[in-house]
Design an enzyme around this catalytic site. Structure first.
Site, PDB file in Angstrom:
ATOM      1  N   GLU A  65       0.809  -1.309   0.071  1.00 25.74           N
ATOM      2  CA  GLU A  65       0.057  -0.073  -0.271  1.00 25.74           C
ATOM      3  C   GLU A  65       0.840   1.189   0.156  1.00 25.74           C
ATOM      4  O   GLU A  65       0.522   2.260  -0.677  1.00 25.74           O
ATOM      5  CB  GLU A  65      -0.912  -0.030   1.344  1.00 25.74           C
ATOM      6  CG  GLU A  65      -2.126  -1.043   1.268  1.00 25.74           C
ATOM      7  CD  GLU A  65      -1.595  -2.303   1.404  1.00 25.74           C
ATOM      8  OE1 GLU A  65      -2.249  -3.393   1.316  1.00 25.74           O
ATOM      9  OE2 GLU A  65      -0.453  -2.552   1.819  1.00 25.74           O
ATOM     10  N   PRO A 273      11.549 -13.138  -0.391  1.00 31.26           N
ATOM     11  CA  PRO A 273      10.330 -13.554   0.341  1.00 31.26           C
ATOM     12  C   PRO A 273       9.578 -12.125   0.769  1.00 31.26           C
ATOM     13  O   PRO A 273      10.052 -11.091   0.979  1.00 31.26           O
ATOM     14  CB  PRO A 273      10.956 -14.042   1.721  1.00 31.26           C
ATOM     15  CG  PRO A 273      12.409 -14.601   1.308  1.00 31.26           C
ATOM     16  CD  PRO A 273      12.652 -13.377   0.077  1.00 31.26           C
ATOM     17  N   ARG A 274       8.006 -12.331   0.874  1.00 30.46           N
ATOM     18  CA  ARG A 274       7.291 -11.363   1.126  1.00 30.46           C
ATOM     19  C   ARG A 274       7.587 -10.787   2.563  1.00 30.46           C
ATOM     20  O   ARG A 274       7.488  -9.655   2.910  1.00 30.46           O
ATOM     21  CB  ARG A 274       5.704 -11.658   1.060  1.00 30.46           C
ATOM     22  CG  ARG A 274       4.680 -10.830   1.370  1.00 30.46           C
ATOM     23  CD  ARG A 274       4.982  -9.464   0.455  1.00 30.46           C
ATOM     24  NE  ARG A 274       3.698  -8.566   0.548  1.00 30.46           N
ATOM     25  CZ  ARG A 274       3.653  -7.469  -0.229  1.00 30.46           C
ATOM     26  NH1 ARG A 274       4.338  -7.381  -1.354  1.00 30.46           N
ATOM     27  NH2 ARG A 274       2.614  -6.650  -0.187  1.00 30.46           N
ATOM     28  N   MET A 314      14.968  -5.627   3.127  1.00 30.85           N
ATOM     29  CA  MET A 314      13.831  -5.167   3.153  1.00 30.85           C
ATOM     30  C   MET A 314      13.883  -3.648   1.883  1.00 30.85           C
ATOM     31  O   MET A 314      15.152  -3.088   2.090  1.00 30.85           O
ATOM     32  CB  MET A 314      13.210  -4.403   4.308  1.00 30.85           C
ATOM     33  CG  MET A 314      12.889  -5.632   5.154  1.00 30.85           C
ATOM     34  SD  MET A 314      11.556  -7.000   4.410  1.00 30.85           S
ATOM     35  CE  MET A 314      10.424  -5.650   4.133  1.00 30.85           C
ATOM     36  N   GLY A 315      13.129  -3.609   1.184  1.00 31.61           N
ATOM     37  CA  GLY A 315      12.837  -2.378   0.199  1.00 31.61           C
ATOM     38  C   GLY A 315      13.717  -2.367  -0.949  1.00 31.61           C
ATOM     39  O   GLY A 315      14.010  -1.291  -1.531  1.00 31.61           O
ATOM     40  N   GLU A 316      14.303  -3.506  -1.300  1.00 24.84           N
ATOM     41  CA  GLU A 316      15.335  -3.685  -2.506  1.00 24.84           C
ATOM     42  C   GLU A 316      14.566  -4.560  -3.596  1.00 24.84           C
ATOM     43  O   GLU A 316      15.410  -4.555  -4.643  1.00 24.84           O
ATOM     44  CB  GLU A 316      16.729  -4.198  -1.993  1.00 24.84           C
ATOM     45  CG  GLU A 316      17.441  -3.517  -1.262  1.00 24.84           C
ATOM     46  CD  GLU A 316      18.899  -3.933  -1.200  1.00 24.84           C
ATOM     47  OE1 GLU A 316      19.776  -3.190  -1.472  1.00 24.84           O
ATOM     48  OE2 GLU A 316      18.971  -4.992  -0.585  1.00 24.84           O
ATOM     49  N   ASN A 340       1.289  -7.429  -6.270  1.00 28.00           N
ATOM     50  CA  ASN A 340       1.210  -6.356  -7.427  1.00 28.00           C
ATOM     51  C   ASN A 340       2.053  -6.756  -8.511  1.00 28.00           C
ATOM     52  O   ASN A 340       3.377  -6.569  -8.526  1.00 28.00           O
ATOM     53  CB  ASN A 340       1.773  -5.095  -6.978  1.00 28.00           C
ATOM     54  CG  ASN A 340       1.483  -4.114  -8.020  1.00 28.00           C
ATOM     55  OD1 ASN A 340       0.934  -4.185  -9.120  1.00 28.00           O
ATOM     56  ND2 ASN A 340       2.183  -2.894  -7.740  1.00 28.00           N
ATOM     57  N   GLU A 343       4.421  -4.247 -10.350  1.00 24.51           N
ATOM     58  CA  GLU A 343       5.884  -3.715 -10.257  1.00 24.51           C
ATOM     59  C   GLU A 343       6.925  -4.679 -10.737  1.00 24.51           C
ATOM     60  O   GLU A 343       8.046  -4.058 -11.181  1.00 24.51           O
ATOM     61  CB  GLU A 343       6.098  -4.334  -8.744  1.00 24.51           C
ATOM     62  CG  GLU A 343       5.445  -3.146  -7.870  1.00 24.51           C
ATOM     63  CD  GLU A 343       5.610  -3.531  -6.318  1.00 24.51           C
ATOM     64  OE1 GLU A 343       5.374  -2.703  -5.339  1.00 24.51           O
ATOM     65  OE2 GLU A 343       5.663  -4.918  -6.094  1.00 24.51           O
TER      66      GLU A 343
END
Length: 444
Positions: A65, A273-274, A314-316, A340, A343
């Site tokens: 989100e 991984p999520r 995270m965030g990559e 999504n 992306e």
């Protein structure tokens, strides 16, 4: 009167269930320590800057989100430069993403539980002039107190799946009241809008503007980072990324990769991984299969001998999409509802996606219809699709191009949502010309 009693009953039940919610947080905190921190914020207790009446509040549950909200938030910052911005999330990963993208441009705090006292404290401290709620986070008390304080609410990128609609049935009248406490609901699709009307939302509040996910912004530094990652690999290597994966996705992906690796030794698998609490179990599953498994946190980038590269940071994800050739988007073989696909599509990647995509039904169908994706049900399907894409470069590139074109053709939801926000924040009616030109009419 009945609605007032239901509101009180809802508040009582929410209060009684709070200990169970805290136990769940503590349980998640065993694997992810961040869940054990900042609990006071979830009750509206936090130290906030001195806000004035020029504050815009945006709520986005988690990473997905937040990513969808980025272009809208940037448009708001450009339009309302004299305003302060408050961003709330529910998950620590969402919080990390907010800090990574916006840093000290915004004030971040966790959204409080939907308890009357917590909600009142939050609104009193942040003093929002406008609330923008991403997707369909319907909290009856929160919306009710915003209405009482004359804080207009715009639900942006709103969606309501069949599963979510059934979940609201037990509080249907309160959910309808919450919808009707908003200024506008910017729905992603006609289907979403019709479901909201079935739930009780007034048709005149709903406008179909498309998905903000099509307006995804890829910053230049992400492109550059992707190019740097790609340059690190041997030119002969083909990179397959499995992104936002859950356990059931990974079982099928790893079974397929075991076969594909034998047939195509230069194929490398990147797994993202999520959830961070699964980094260790994902790594172990790869090693149990006998793959030379390397971790982003340990070696930076995969070396020449690596089979599987686990992005345990995270965030990559976008940077690794930018450096890949083929994508599988998770949460779709696992019965999560999908994640999504755009992306991956924005990087001109051919997309493989499982059948369980009820969170992104229309978007996934559009991607499939334009030839940008293929549906895979299990390891055997993945093997067949991957063989085709590996062996036919022209088909692989054509599929990726179709995916990118779909994204470009469907941009525009940010501008339409901004029209609604400007009307709400200025408390002026929508321009009739704009309404007739841009927003499809919705009827029950």
């Amino acid at each position: 009167m009945k609605l007032e009693l239901r509101s009180r009953f809802y508040s009582l039940v929410t209060t009684l269930l709070t200990p169970l919610v805290l136990i769940r947080l503590a349980t998640r905190g065993i694997k992810t320590k961040a869940y054990l921190q900042r609990w006071h914020e979830r009750f509206g207790w936090f130290k906030a800057p001195q806000f004035n009446d020029h504050t815009i509040w945006v709520h986005a549950v988690s990473v997905g989100e937040v990513n969808a909200a980025i272009p809208l938030i940037k448009a708001l910052m450009e339009k309302y430069q004299d305003h302060s911005f408050v961003l709330t999330t529910i998950t620590p990963t969402g919080s990390d993403r907010v800090q990574q993208i916006f840093g000290d441009q915004v004030f971040h705090v966790y959204l409080p539980y939907d308890l009357p006292g917590a909600v009142k404290r939050f609104l009193r401290k942040t003093k929002p002039r406008l609330a923008v709620i991403m997707e369909t986070e319907i909290w009856p008390n929160l919306f009710r107190f915003c209405k009482k304080k004359n804080i207009p609410i715009v639900v942006a990128n709103a969606r309501l799946s069949e599963v979510s609609m059934k979940g609201y049935r037990w509080v249907e009248s309160l959910a309808a009241k919450a919808f009707n406490d908003t200024a506008y609901v910017a729905a992603q699709t006609v289907t979403d809008a019709k479901r909201m009307i079935q739930l009780g939302c007034y048709p005149e509040k709903i406008f179909v503007v498309g998905s903000l996910k099509f307006d995804i912004i890829i910053e230049d530094h992400i492109i550059r980072k992707g190019e740097e990652i790609r340059e690190h690999y041997q030119n002969s290597r083909l990179v397959w990324i499995a992104a936002s994966t859950h356990q059931d996705d990974e079982i099928e992906v790893l079974d397929a990769y075991a076969v594909l690796k034998q047939r195509h030794p230069k194929l490398m698998l990147v797994i993202v991984p999520r959830h961070p609490e699964r980094f260790q179990s994902t790594t172990q599953a790869c090693r149990n299969k006998g793959f030379n498994t390397q971790l982003r946190s340990e070696i930076g980038l995969c070396d020449i001998d690596g089979d599987v590269f686990v992005v345990d940071t995270m965030g990559e994800m976008l940077e690794f999409y930018a450096s890949s050739d083929i994508a599988f988007v998770g949460g779709s073989i696992a019965n999560i509802g999908g994640h999504n696909v755009l992306e991956a599509a924005v990087f001109s990647l051919p997309v493989l996606v499982g059948p369980n995509t009820h969170n992104f039904t229309e978007i996934t169908q559009l991607l499939n219809d334009c030839g940008g994706s293929q549906t895979v049900y299990d390891a055997n399907d993945i093997i067949r699709s991957m063989e085709y894409l590996i062996e036919d470069e022209a088909a692989r590139l054509a599929m990726g191009k179709a995916a990118k074109v779909l994204v470009e053709k469907n941009r525009g939801a940010v501008n339409l949502t901004m029209n609604l926000i400007e009307s709400a924040i200025d408390q002026k009616p929508l321009n009739e010309h704009i309404t007739n030109k841009h927003f499809p009419k919705i009827s029950p």
